[in-house]
Design an enzyme around this catalytic site. Structure first.
Site, PDB file in Angstrom:
ATOM      1  N   SER A 145      -7.818   6.147   0.772  1.00 31.31           N
ATOM      2  CA  SER A 145      -7.095   5.046   1.435  1.00 31.31           C
ATOM      3  C   SER A 145      -5.863   5.574   2.171  1.00 31.31           C
ATOM      4  CB  SER A 145      -6.666   4.005   0.408  1.00 31.31           C
ATOM      5  OG  SER A 145      -5.712   4.534  -0.497  1.00 31.31           O
ATOM      6  N   ASP A 205       0.627   9.240  -2.227  1.00 29.07           N
ATOM      7  CA  ASP A 205      -0.655   9.521  -1.564  1.00 29.07           C
ATOM      8  C   ASP A 205      -0.491   9.637  -0.056  1.00 29.07           C
ATOM      9  OD1 ASP A 205      -2.979   7.618  -3.708  1.00 29.07           O
ATOM     10  OD2 ASP A 205      -1.531   9.202  -4.122  1.00 29.07           O
TER      11      ASP A 205
HETATM   12  N1  LIG Z   1     -13.093   6.372   5.780  1.00 33.26           N
HETATM   13  C1  LIG Z   1     -12.730   5.108   5.528  1.00 33.26           C
HETATM   14  N2  LIG Z   1     -13.102   4.107   6.370  1.00 33.26           N
HETATM   15  C2  LIG Z   1     -12.720   2.831   6.135  1.00 33.26           C
HETATM   16  N3  LIG Z   1     -11.996   2.438   5.045  1.00 33.26           N
HETATM   17  C3  LIG Z   1     -11.602   3.404   4.162  1.00 33.26           C
HETATM   18  C4  LIG Z   1     -11.962   4.773   4.353  1.00 33.26           C
HETATM   19  N4  LIG Z   1     -11.449   5.486   3.298  1.00 33.26           N
HETATM   20  C5  LIG Z   1     -10.804   4.598   2.505  1.00 33.26           C
HETATM   21  N5  LIG Z   1     -10.896   3.351   3.013  1.00 33.26           N
HETATM   22  C6  LIG Z   1     -10.297   2.133   2.413  1.00 33.26           C
HETATM   23  O1  LIG Z   1      -9.632   2.517   1.193  1.00 33.26           O
HETATM   24  C7  LIG Z   1     -10.227   1.809   0.079  1.00 33.26           C
HETATM   25  C8  LIG Z   1     -10.279   2.741  -1.156  1.00 33.26           C
HETATM   26  O2  LIG Z   1      -8.933   2.894  -1.576  1.00 33.26           O
HETATM   27  P1  LIG Z   1      -8.566   3.189  -3.106  1.00 33.26           P
HETATM   28  O3  LIG Z   1      -7.099   3.405  -3.134  1.00 33.26           O
HETATM   29  O4  LIG Z   1      -9.134   2.148  -3.981  1.00 33.26           O
HETATM   30  O5  LIG Z   1      -9.336   4.545  -3.428  1.00 33.26           O
HETATM   31  P2  LIG Z   1      -8.827   6.030  -3.158  1.00 33.26           P
HETATM   32  O6  LIG Z   1      -7.682   6.025  -2.192  1.00 33.26           O
HETATM   33  O7  LIG Z   1     -10.009   6.833  -2.734  1.00 33.26           O
HETATM   34  O8  LIG Z   1      -8.357   6.484  -4.609  1.00 33.26           O
HETATM   35  P3  LIG Z   1      -6.831   6.803  -5.104  1.00 33.26           P
HETATM   36  O9  LIG Z   1      -5.973   5.770  -4.441  1.00 33.26           O
HETATM   37  O10 LIG Z   1      -6.894   6.623  -6.590  1.00 33.26           O
HETATM   38  O11 LIG Z   1      -6.549   8.198  -4.655  1.00 33.26           O
HETATM   39  C9  LIG Z   1     -11.613   1.431   0.553  1.00 33.26           C
HETATM   40  O12 LIG Z   1     -12.001   0.275  -0.136  1.00 33.26           O
HETATM   41  C10 LIG Z   1     -11.393   1.133   2.018  1.00 33.26           C
HETATM   42  O13 LIG Z   1     -10.859  -0.177   2.164  1.00 33.26           O
HETATM   43  C1  LIG Z   2      -2.213   5.568  -9.491  1.00 33.20           C
HETATM   44  C2  LIG Z   2      -1.282   6.114  -8.423  1.00 33.20           C
HETATM   45  O1  LIG Z   2      -0.168   6.744  -9.029  1.00 33.20           O
HETATM   46  C3  LIG Z   2      -1.970   7.193  -7.614  1.00 33.20           C
HETATM   47  C4  LIG Z   2      -3.227   6.738  -6.941  1.00 33.20           C
HETATM   48  O2  LIG Z   2      -3.811   7.808  -6.211  1.00 33.20           O
HETATM   49  C5  LIG Z   2      -0.827   4.951  -7.532  1.00 33.20           C
HETATM   50  C6  LIG Z   2       0.314   5.339  -6.576  1.00 33.20           C
HETATM   51  O3  LIG Z   2       1.062   6.279  -6.894  1.00 33.20           O
HETATM   52  O4  LIG Z   2       0.418   4.673  -5.524  1.00 33.20           O
HETATM   53 MG   LIG Z   3      -5.922   4.963  -2.564  1.00 32.91          MG
END
Ligand SMILES: Nc1ncnc2c1ncn2[C@@H]1O[C@H](COP(=O)(O)OP(=O)(O)OP(=O)(O)O)[C@@H](O)[C@H]1O
Ligand SMILES: C[C@@](O)(CCO)CC(=O)[O-]
Ligand SMILES: [Mg+2]
Length: 387
Positions: A145, A205
Site C-alpha cells: 500500500s 511504510d
Molecule cells: N499494485 C497495487 N495496485 C492497486 N492497489 C494496490 C496495489 N498495492 C497495494 N494496493 C492497495 O493496498 C491495499 C493493501 O494494503 P495493506 O496495507 O492492507 O497491505 P500491505 O501494505 O501489503 O501490508 P503492510 O501494510 O502490513 O506492509 C490493497 O488492498 C490495495 O487497496
Molecule cells: C503495523 C504497522 O506498524 C506496519 C504495517 O506495515 C502499521 C504502521 O506502522 O503504519
Molecule cells: Mg500497507
C-alpha cells in the site's frame, strides 16, 4: 504528458505495531517494486488499469465533481476527505462485499482522493489514465500500500507540476530520483494515501517506499541507517490474506481496554529495537568471528522475543507460528513482518550457513504451501523510470 514511476516495498525488521505508538522501528526497502504508468487525459475522468487487483474501470466526472467538492487542504497540509463521501460515489457502489471487492474499493477511493485533492489545489481540469502493476504480493505485509501510495503521490505531484521531473540518476540506472525537498512533499502525500488505506499509520511504510534504503524511524523522524548490515534474509509468504487496517485497529482496541497490559509490551518492543541497533553496529564493524557470531546470536534471540511479543499483541497467525517453528527446528530464527495476521515473515540467514541448509529449509516451507525467496535489503525509493 506520459511517464512511469516506481517505488519499492519494505520489510519492517523490528518495531511493527509499536511504531504506531511512538516507539522506534527499523525498516528497509526491498528490491520488489510497484510501477505505475501515468498519462494525462483531456477527458475529466480517472481511467484505472491495475492488473494485480483485476481493476479495469473509470471514475466518472460526476464522482470527481462530488469528491472535489469534499476535499480541502493545501499542498503542504493535505486534508483527508470525509469517509462519508464514499457513500455518494458511483464508482464505489458495492457489487458485493467480498474481500476482493473491498480491496478494489480501497484502491479506487485512495487513487481518486489523492488525484482530486491535488488537482483542486492545482486548479487544473484534466483527467488521467493509470496503468499499475507490482512485483510485490499485495496485502502481505511488504508495504504494497505504501509503495502504491508513493507512486501515486509522485505521479500526481509531477502531473500537476508541483515537482519537476528529476535530472538523470547518479549511477546511470534508469531510476531518476527527485530532490530531498520534493521527496519530503511526495512522502507527505504518500502518507495521505496510507491514512486512507491503513486508518492510523505510523508513516514508516511510506517513508521507506519514498526515501528507500534502510531507516530508523520514530514519530516521523527518519534516520538513514549508517550501515545496513549485510543481512541476507529469507522472505516467507503465508499467502493468508489480511487487512492492515483491521490489525492496527485490533491493537488499538486492546491497548485502550487494558493499557496496563499492552503498554509494557510495546515498551519492550522499543527496547528490542535499541538492542538490535547495537547488534547491527557490531555486525557492521567487521569485528572478529567470535564477536560477529555473538552479535548474530543476540540478533536471533531478539527476533524470537519480538515474535513472542507480537503473538501477545494478538497479531500473529497459526501459519506465521508454523513458519517460525519450522525455521527454529533447523536453527533459523523468524518473525512476522508488517501488520501480521497472515502475510509475510522473514528469517535472518547467517553468512556462514550452507546453501544446502537454506535449500532444505525452502523445501520444507514449500511443502507446507508457503512461498519463500531470498531477498536483499536496501535500494532506491520512489523514482521516475521513464521516459
Ligand atoms: N499494485 C497495487 N495496485 C492497486 N492497489 C494496490 C496495489 N498495492 C497495494 N494496493 C492497495 O493496498 C491495499 C493493501 O494494503 P495493506 O496495507 O492492507 O497491505 P500491505 O501494505 O501489503 O501490508 P503492510 O501494510 O502490513 O506492509 C490493497 O488492498 C490495495 O487497496
Ligand atoms: C503495523 C504497522 O506498524 C506496519 C504495517 O506495515 C502499521 C504502521 O506502522 O503504519
Ligand atoms: Mg500497507
Amino acid at each position: 504528458m506520459e511517464f512511469v514511476v516506481s517505488a519499492p516495498g519494505k520489510v519492517i525488521l523490528h518495531g511493527e505495531h509499536s511504531v504506531v505508538y511512538g516507539k522506534k522501528a527499523i525498516a528497509s526497502s526491498l528490491s520488489l517494486r510497484t510501477t505505475v504508468k501515468i498519462r494525462a487525459l483531456e477527458e475529466n475522468i480517472i481511467s484505472l488499469d491495475f492488473s494485480d487487483l483485476n481493476i479495469k474501470e473509470s471514475v466518472g466526472s460526476g464522482d470527481l465533481t462530488i469528491l472535489e467538492s469534499q476535499v480541502s487542504g493545501s499542498l503542504q497540509e493535505p486534508c483527508l476527505p470525509n469517509e462519508s463521501v464514499r457513500n455518494s460515489l458511483k464508482c464505489l457502489e458495492l457489487q458485493n462485499t467480498n474481500v476482493e471487492c473491498l480491496l478494489k474499493q480501497q484502491t479506487i477511493f485512495t487513487t481518486a482522493s489523492l488525484f482530486c485533492s491535488l488537482r483542486k489545489i492545482s486548479g487544473r481540469k484534466q483527467g488521467v489514465e493509470l496503468v499499475g502493476m507490482s512485483d510485490l504480493p499485495i496485502g502481505a505485509g511488504l508495504g504494497s500500500s505504501a509503495s502504491f501510495s508513493s507512486c501515486l503521490a509522485a505521479g500526481f505531484l509531477t502531473l500537476f507540476d508541483f515537482i519537476q521531473t528529476p535530472e538523470c540518476s547518479e549511477n546511470g540506472s534508469n531510476k531518476r530520483i527527485w530532490s530531498k525537498l520534493d521527496l519530503e512533499l511526495i512522502n507527505k502525500w504518500a502518507f495521505f494515501g496510507e491514512k486512507i488505506i491503513h486508518g492510523n499509520p505510523s508513516g514508516v511504510d511510506n517513508s521507506v517506499a519514498t526515501f528507500g534504503g534502510a531507516i530508523h524511524f520514530q514519530r516521523g523522524e527518519i534516520t538513514p541507517l549508517q550501515c545496513i548490515p549485510k543481512l541476507n534474509i529469507l522472505l516467507i509468504n503465508t499467502k493468508m490474506p489480511r487487512s492492515t487496517k483491521k490489525l492496527v485497529g485490533l491493537v488499538k482496541e486492546r491497548k485502550e481496554k487494558n493499557p496496563e497490559i499492552y503498554e509494557p509490551i510495546l515498551q519492550s518492543m522499543d527496547e528490542i529495537t535499541n538492542a538490535v541497533m547495537k547488534a547491527y553496529d557490531q555486525i557492521c564493524e567487521n569485528c572478529d568471528d567470535v564477536t560477529m557470531s555473538k552479535a548474530y546470536s543476540d540478533l536471533e534471540n531478539l527476533i524470537d522475543v519480538n515474535q513472542h511479543l507480537l503473538q501477545a499483541l494478538g497479531v500473529s497467525h497459526p501459519t506465521l507460528d508454523d513458519i517460525c517453528l519450522t525455521c527454529s527446528t533447523v536453527g533459523f530464527h523468524a518473525k512476522l513482518t508488517g501488520a501480521g495476521g497472515g502475510g509475510c515473515a522473514y528469517c535472518v540467514i547467517r553468512p556462514d550457513v550452507s546453501e544446502e541448509a537454506i535449500e532444505s529449509l525452502k523445501r520444507e516451507l514449500r511443502t507446507r504451501n508457503f512461498e519463500c525467496w531470498e531477498c536483499t535489503l536496501g535500494g532506491p525509493g520512489v523514482a521516475l523510470t521513464s521516459p
